[in-house]
Design a protein around this motif. Structure first.
Motif, PDB file in Angstrom:
ATOM      1  N   ASP A 132       0.837  -1.165  -0.032  1.00 36.68           N
ATOM      2  CA  ASP A 132       0.030   0.071   0.085  1.00 36.68           C
ATOM      3  C   ASP A 132       1.013   1.424  -0.058  1.00 36.68           C
ATOM      4  OD1 ASP A 132      -2.674  -1.252   0.461  1.00 36.68           O
ATOM      5  OD2 ASP A 132      -1.294  -2.216   1.879  1.00 36.68           O
ATOM      6  N   GLN A 133       2.327   1.200   0.409  1.00 34.52           N
ATOM      7  CA  GLN A 133       2.967   2.377   0.386  1.00 34.52           C
ATOM      8  C   GLN A 133       4.530   1.700   0.456  1.00 34.52           C
ATOM      9  OE1 GLN A 133       1.132   3.772   4.036  1.00 34.52           O
ATOM     10  NE2 GLN A 133       3.147   4.732   4.381  1.00 34.52           N
ATOM     11  N   VAL A 134       5.261   2.755   0.293  1.00 32.46           N
ATOM     12  CA  VAL A 134       6.731   2.085   0.424  1.00 32.46           C
ATOM     13  C   VAL A 134       7.349   2.957   1.395  1.00 32.46           C
ATOM     14  CG1 VAL A 134       6.795   1.315  -2.001  1.00 32.46           C
ATOM     15  CG2 VAL A 134       7.665   3.470  -1.621  1.00 32.46           C
ATOM     16  N   TRP A 135       8.527   2.733   2.007  1.00 29.80           N
ATOM     17  CA  TRP A 135       9.483   3.464   2.733  1.00 29.80           C
ATOM     18  C   TRP A 135      10.513   4.107   1.774  1.00 29.80           C
ATOM     19  CZ3 TRP A 135      10.048   7.098   5.631  1.00 29.80           C
ATOM     20  CH2 TRP A 135      10.889   7.432   6.603  1.00 29.80           C
ATOM     21  N   THR A 136      10.394   5.264   1.831  1.00 27.86           N
ATOM     22  CA  THR A 136      11.052   6.158   0.763  1.00 27.86           C
ATOM     23  C   THR A 136      12.640   6.005   0.489  1.00 27.86           C
ATOM     24  OG1 THR A 136       9.189   7.315   0.438  1.00 27.86           O
ATOM     25  CG2 THR A 136      10.998   8.339  -0.952  1.00 27.86           C
ATOM     26  N   SER A 137      13.102   6.392   1.940  1.00 28.68           N
ATOM     27  CA  SER A 137      14.678   6.416   2.094  1.00 28.68           C
ATOM     28  C   SER A 137      14.710   6.319   3.598  1.00 28.68           C
ATOM     29  CB  SER A 137      15.058   7.554   1.467  1.00 28.68           C
ATOM     30  OG  SER A 137      16.461   7.807   1.936  1.00 28.68           O
ATOM     31  N   ASP A 138      15.757   5.945   4.069  1.00 31.48           N
ATOM     32  CA  ASP A 138      16.208   5.956   5.592  1.00 31.48           C
ATOM     33  C   ASP A 138      16.701   7.269   5.848  1.00 31.48           C
ATOM     34  OD1 ASP A 138      15.719   3.531   6.458  1.00 31.48           O
ATOM     35  OD2 ASP A 138      17.631   2.518   6.119  1.00 31.48           O
ATOM     36  N   ASN A 139      16.987   8.083   4.833  1.00 30.21           N
ATOM     37  CA  ASN A 139      17.560   9.538   4.925  1.00 30.21           C
ATOM     38  C   ASN A 139      15.990  10.421   5.134  1.00 30.21           C
ATOM     39  OD1 ASN A 139      18.285  12.165   4.787  1.00 30.21           O
ATOM     40  ND2 ASN A 139      19.671  11.887   3.177  1.00 30.21           N
ATOM     41  N   THR A 140      15.793  10.987   6.255  1.00 26.79           N
ATOM     42  CA  THR A 140      14.774  11.483   6.551  1.00 26.79           C
ATOM     43  C   THR A 140      15.160  12.986   6.816  1.00 26.79           C
ATOM     44  OG1 THR A 140      15.038  11.107   9.212  1.00 26.79           O
ATOM     45  CG2 THR A 140      13.585   9.768   7.842  1.00 26.79           C
ATOM     46  N   ASP A 141      16.183  13.578   6.157  1.00 24.76           N
ATOM     47  CA  ASP A 141      16.500  14.983   6.375  1.00 24.76           C
ATOM     48  C   ASP A 141      15.604  15.858   5.294  1.00 24.76           C
ATOM     49  OD1 ASP A 141      19.431  16.980   6.454  1.00 24.76           O
ATOM     50  OD2 ASP A 141      17.690  17.090   5.103  1.00 24.76           O
ATOM     51  N   ALA A 142      14.940  16.697   5.799  1.00 26.81           N
ATOM     52  CA  ALA A 142      13.694  17.279   4.993  1.00 26.81           C
ATOM     53  C   ALA A 142      14.455  17.968   3.596  1.00 26.81           C
ATOM     54  CB  ALA A 142      13.269  18.461   5.552  1.00 26.81           C
ATOM     55  N   VAL A 143      15.587  18.415   3.787  1.00 22.81           N
ATOM     56  CA  VAL A 143      16.340  18.946   2.779  1.00 22.81           C
ATOM     57  C   VAL A 143      16.601  18.007   1.550  1.00 22.81           C
ATOM     58  CG1 VAL A 143      18.212  20.297   1.973  1.00 22.81           C
ATOM     59  CG2 VAL A 143      17.248  21.011   3.949  1.00 22.81           C
ATOM     60  N   ASP A 144      17.337  16.902   2.115  1.00 19.35           N
ATOM     61  CA  ASP A 144      17.706  15.787   1.176  1.00 19.35           C
ATOM     62  C   ASP A 144      16.441  15.205   0.470  1.00 19.35           C
ATOM     63  OD1 ASP A 144      20.365  16.161   1.545  1.00 19.35           O
ATOM     64  OD2 ASP A 144      20.711  14.540   2.896  1.00 19.35           O
ATOM     65  N   ARG A 145      15.440  15.142   1.271  1.00 21.47           N
ATOM     66  CA  ARG A 145      14.202  14.254   1.072  1.00 21.47           C
ATOM     67  C   ARG A 145      13.542  15.026  -0.275  1.00 21.47           C
ATOM     68  NH1 ARG A 145      10.585  10.411   2.977  1.00 21.47           N
ATOM     69  NH2 ARG A 145      12.019   8.907   3.841  1.00 21.47           N
ATOM     70  N   LEU A 146      13.708  16.487  -0.391  1.00 21.64           N
ATOM     71  CA  LEU A 146      13.080  17.095  -1.558  1.00 21.64           C
ATOM     72  C   LEU A 146      13.583  16.678  -2.856  1.00 21.64           C
ATOM     73  CD1 LEU A 146      12.901  20.785  -0.222  1.00 21.64           C
ATOM     74  CD2 LEU A 146      11.206  18.811  -0.061  1.00 21.64           C
ATOM     75  N   GLU A 147      14.751  16.336  -2.839  1.00 20.49           N
ATOM     76  CA  GLU A 147      15.341  16.051  -4.041  1.00 20.49           C
ATOM     77  C   GLU A 147      15.185  14.285  -4.419  1.00 20.49           C
ATOM     78  OE1 GLU A 147      19.500  16.054  -4.114  1.00 20.49           O
ATOM     79  OE2 GLU A 147      20.089  14.963  -5.943  1.00 20.49           O
ATOM     80  N   ILE A 148      14.964  13.721  -3.343  1.00 18.22           N
ATOM     81  CA  ILE A 148      14.835  12.304  -3.442  1.00 18.22           C
ATOM     82  C   ILE A 148      13.176  12.111  -3.816  1.00 18.22           C
ATOM     83  CG2 ILE A 148      14.139  10.134  -2.240  1.00 18.22           C
ATOM     84  CD1 ILE A 148      16.820  10.891  -0.314  1.00 18.22           C
ATOM     85  N   GLN A 149      12.649  13.103  -3.357  1.00 18.96           N
ATOM     86  CA  GLN A 149      11.002  12.969  -3.481  1.00 18.96           C
ATOM     87  C   GLN A 149      10.607  13.465  -4.748  1.00 18.96           C
ATOM     88  OE1 GLN A 149       9.427  13.556   1.144  1.00 18.96           O
ATOM     89  NE2 GLN A 149       9.001  15.124  -0.280  1.00 18.96           N
ATOM     90  N   GLU A 150      11.543  14.376  -5.548  1.00 18.91           N
ATOM     91  CA  GLU A 150      11.143  14.724  -6.789  1.00 18.91           C
ATOM     92  C   GLU A 150      11.417  13.560  -7.791  1.00 18.91           C
ATOM     93  OE1 GLU A 150      10.190  17.769  -7.435  1.00 18.91           O
ATOM     94  OE2 GLU A 150       9.870  17.410  -9.359  1.00 18.91           O
ATOM     95  N   GLY A 151      12.639  12.867  -7.590  1.00 14.05           N
ATOM     96  CA  GLY A 151      12.712  11.924  -8.391  1.00 14.05           C
ATOM     97  C   GLY A 151      11.591  10.687  -8.317  1.00 14.05           C
ATOM     98  N   PHE A 152      11.388  10.348  -7.160  1.00 16.12           N
ATOM     99  CA  PHE A 152      10.184   9.411  -6.933  1.00 16.12           C
ATOM    100  C   PHE A 152       8.818   9.697  -7.590  1.00 16.12           C
ATOM    101  CE2 PHE A 152       6.996   7.581  -4.265  1.00 16.12           C
ATOM    102  CZ  PHE A 152       7.446   6.420  -3.834  1.00 16.12           C
ATOM    103  N   ALA A 153       8.765  10.950  -7.515  1.00 19.27           N
ATOM    104  CA  ALA A 153       7.251  11.715  -8.112  1.00 19.27           C
ATOM    105  C   ALA A 153       7.495  11.543  -9.623  1.00 19.27           C
ATOM    106  CB  ALA A 153       7.177  13.024  -7.615  1.00 19.27           C
TER     107      ALA A 153
END
Ligand code: GLA
Length: 692
Positions: free
Chosen positions: A510-531
């Motif tokens: 139903d969902q995935v764990w996107t990354s063990d890196n939960t730093d909000a700034v790094d996440r923006l980049e990871i999330q942009e690719g995921f999206a």
């Protein structure tokens, strides 16, 4: 170049047409993948000159939709076998077409050896995504060694230039976007790790180098498979491009016994106009409609205790966290690693899936009841495919792990991988999990997989390379069975963060764990690719502590929340250490998220880039949500206005916070003033509602 013969088939999606035709050698040419054509227009394509500018082999070197290793085919071939007598070249003759309303299957046969190859295209009424797969049926008397059986080879229409977009990464830095001019020759993406991998996600896009977020043609493909895989983008010196994608990696091969069929996973393909944002939105739509098990269901706000307690779990500290989480508005409490066997650190206990008797002398029941009484659902972390050598399981079943004779059993995070390809291991695993879920008190599993395969052998097996395929197939079977027997169970796919994110696993999680890196700034980049591929609804995103345990960066609470609100919001900090003010603000932001989550999780996403501002806009029905973040301003300049996409020019939109009324035409052409604070790490959430 001989003309194409009369055998031509066109497939229509709402906005696109896909055309294949047979050439005189029975080669299957992909001759159109683009804007919609009428039947007559599609038919006229056969009169156009062939797929190569110049050929020295009578067209047999053309780029093909089904690419069998055969004479004069020196490029990448999606289909490669070796027959029992050593013959490698295929001579496939077209034998049959099976066509239903939305499905086309073309059947080819190697007459001498009795190998049948079926390639299938499936379209749907409300998506431009085309699903393809291939199956091989051994109708001969001898086994056939299958070296490569790609799900699909996609022929990209001829353009002046070609650019590849890929999602690459590593642990703690998954799904980052790289765009690069496609070089001549073969560019391979893939995984040899046993799972999808953090390093490459099974998706790639091609454009002619001019596409932007909002303009241009984009062709992309995604493979629905969670084991090893290979995607090859080949740019021939003739400037023709094809992408071939499928499961397995070199040098594995499997023996297909007489009478046996090999089914490949689905490779989905999409042609989109309107640039990368339109392509991403079409993938999200497809995922929501045709991949995810509960399309309309909204993901709850999770609290996960991993970063708060790690292995120091007790019934008391979990209950204390659960209380805080419930007060903040969280809806599902997940107890992570450390609750079972002798798992008080990462060196022991994996494989022993019963509650640690010292930590939970009365079992998990009392904690689950406490969580349920608090009005939350209860979730549990498991890592069923793994074993610590220091465990009851390994001591009793040392032969159950992947291993090779005379090789060491290399450990990573002190663990080995169970041979899930074995039927007895699969039965045991299903049994243990089913027992854990008995009584249906556990509402959610976070299914982790924390290391890749190594020394992946199966001594004594007749066809040991099958493990690469059967591990994933058995994983799917267990997930499917658990879901069928426990219909209220929801599952999160995790592999040290985003190591197993693909449309294969998403069909049954139903969902995935996107990354063990939960730093909000790094996440923006990871999330942009995921999206680029996967919808916000499945993108697990925790708000954790500051400084971030992974990067030590200090980021304000609002920024952390606003970053996580772009996905399936969760809280993962040590709430026992949050100040009262932080907890209060956290509760407000959780409440904000609940108001907008339908739009974020199910709506259409458009990325925002304006000056130093990054963000995303989500639209669904009358509601538009903007989430925006800005790390710092430059040179004292004010922030630019943010132009919004997809609004109605003549409509007016009310800002739910300020009550201000905006005109659609002005928001689209001049933009919205986000009124961000001037300081670093500013962020905001804006809700606009279209006025009647
Ligand atoms: C992996 C996961 C984490 C956590 C730990 C537990 O690293 O990605 O979220 O569950 O395992 O050991």
């Amino acid at each position: 170049m001989p003309a194409l013969e009369s055998r031509l088939w066109a497939l229509n999606t709402p906005n696109t047409t896909y055309v294949v035709a047979l050439d005189p050698h029975d080669g299957l040419r992909g001759i159109h993948w683009g804007r919609s054509l009428t039947a007559a227009q599609a038919d006229s394509l056969r009169e156009l000159p062939g797929a190569v500018r110049r050929s020295v082999s009578d067209g047999r070197d053309a780029v093909l939709d089904l690419a069998p290793a055969s004479a004069f085919r020196y490029g990448v071939n999606g289909l490669q076998v070796r027959f029992a007598d050593g013959t490698r070249d295929l001579e496939l003759a077209f034998t049959e077409v099976v066509r239903t309303d939305r499905e086309l299957t073309l059947v080819f046969t190697d007459g001498h050896y009795g190998l049948e190859v079926r390639t299938t295209y499936r379209t749907r009424a409300d998506t431009d995504v085309i699903e393809r797969s291939t199956s091989l049926v051994n109708r001969g008397a001898e086994p056939v060694e299958v070296i490569r059986a790609d799900s699909a080879t996609w022929v990209i229409p001829e353009r002046e230039d070609y650019r590849l977009t890929q999602l690459f990464g590593e642990w703690g830095a998954e799904t980052r976007i790289n765009r690069t001019s496609l070089p001549y020759g073969e560019t391979h993406l893939g995984s040899r790790r046993g799972h999808t991998s953090h390093q490459a996600n099974p998706w790639a896009a091609i454009d002619d180098g001019t596409a932007t977020e909002s303009h241009g043609e984009v062709w992309s493909t995604a493979l629905a498979w969670s084991g090893t895989w290979r995607l090859t983008a080949e740019r021939a010196p003739t400037d023709r491009v094809a992408i071939s994608v499928g499961f397995g990696h070199d040098p594995v091969s499997v023996a297909l016994a007489p009478g046996e069929t090999l089914e490949t996973p689905v490779a989905a393909g999409l042609y989109a106009t309107g640039g990368f944002a339109a392509s991403a939105a079409a993938w999200h739509d497809y995922a929501l409609r045709y991949v995810l098990p509960h399309p309309e269901e909204l993901r709850p706000v999770i609290y996960n205790s991993w970063e708060a307690t790690e292995f120091d779990i007790s019934a008391d500290n979990q209950a204390a966290l659960a209380e805080r989480a419930a007060a903040m508005g969280c809806e599902l409490f997940v107890m992570d690693d450390g609750w079972f066997g002798s798992r008080v650190h990462d060196r022991a206990g994996l494989g022993d899936w019963h509650p640690n008797p010292d930590r939970f002398p009365d079992g998990l029941g009392p904690l689950i009841k406490r969580v349920h009484d608090l009005g939350m659902r209860f979730g549990l972390w498991v890592e069923p495919e793994m074993v610590n050598p220091d465990s009851e399981l390994y001591r009793s079943r040392p032969d159950w792990v992947y291993h090779q004779p005379h090789r060491r059993r290399s450990e990573m995070r002190n663990q080995l991988v169970l041979n899930l390809a074995r039927t007895d291991v699969a039965e045991w695993m299903h049994g243990r999990l089913d027992e854990l879920l008995a009584g249906d008190e556990i509402d959610f599993l976070k299914w982790d997989m924390n290391r890749p395969f190594s020394e992946a052998g199966w001594p004594g097996a007749e066809d040991p390379d099958r493990l690469w395929f059967d591990h994933t197939r058995n994983l799917y079977r267990i997930l499917d069975r658990l879901r069928a027997d426990h219909p209220n169970l929801r599952i999160e796919s995790c592999a040290s963060g985003g190591g197993r994110v693909d449309f294969g696993i998403l069909r049954r999680t139903d969902q995935v764990w996107t990354s063990d890196n939960t730093d909000a700034v790094d996440r923006l980049e990871i999330q942009e690719g995921f999206a680029q591929v996967y919808p916000a609804k499945v993108m697990g995103a925790w708000v954790t502590d500051s400084p971030n345990p992974f990067t030590r960066r200090e980021v304000p609470l609002d920024f952390r929340f606003h970053a996580a609100m772009a996905g399936a919001l969760a809280v993962g900090g040590d709430l026992l250490k949050w100040t009262e003010a932080e907890s209060r603000r956290g509760a407000e932001l959780v409440a904000d998220y609940k108001r907008i989550r339908g739009t974020v999780q199910l709506g259409r996403r458009s990325p925002i880039r304006a000056g130093e501002i990054r963000g995303a806009q989500y639209g669904r029905g009358d509601e538009t949500v903007v989430l925006a973040w800005r790390r710092s301003r430059r040179l004292g300049y004010r922030d630019p206005l943010v132009k919004l996409a997809g609004l109605e020019s003549d409509a007016r939109y009310r800002d739910e916070r300020t009550g201000r009324i905006h005109h659609g035409a002005v928001l689209a052409t001049h933009g919205l003033d986000l009124d961000l604070q001037p300081w670093d790490y500013a962020s905001t959430m804006v809700e606009l509602v279209r006025m009647p």
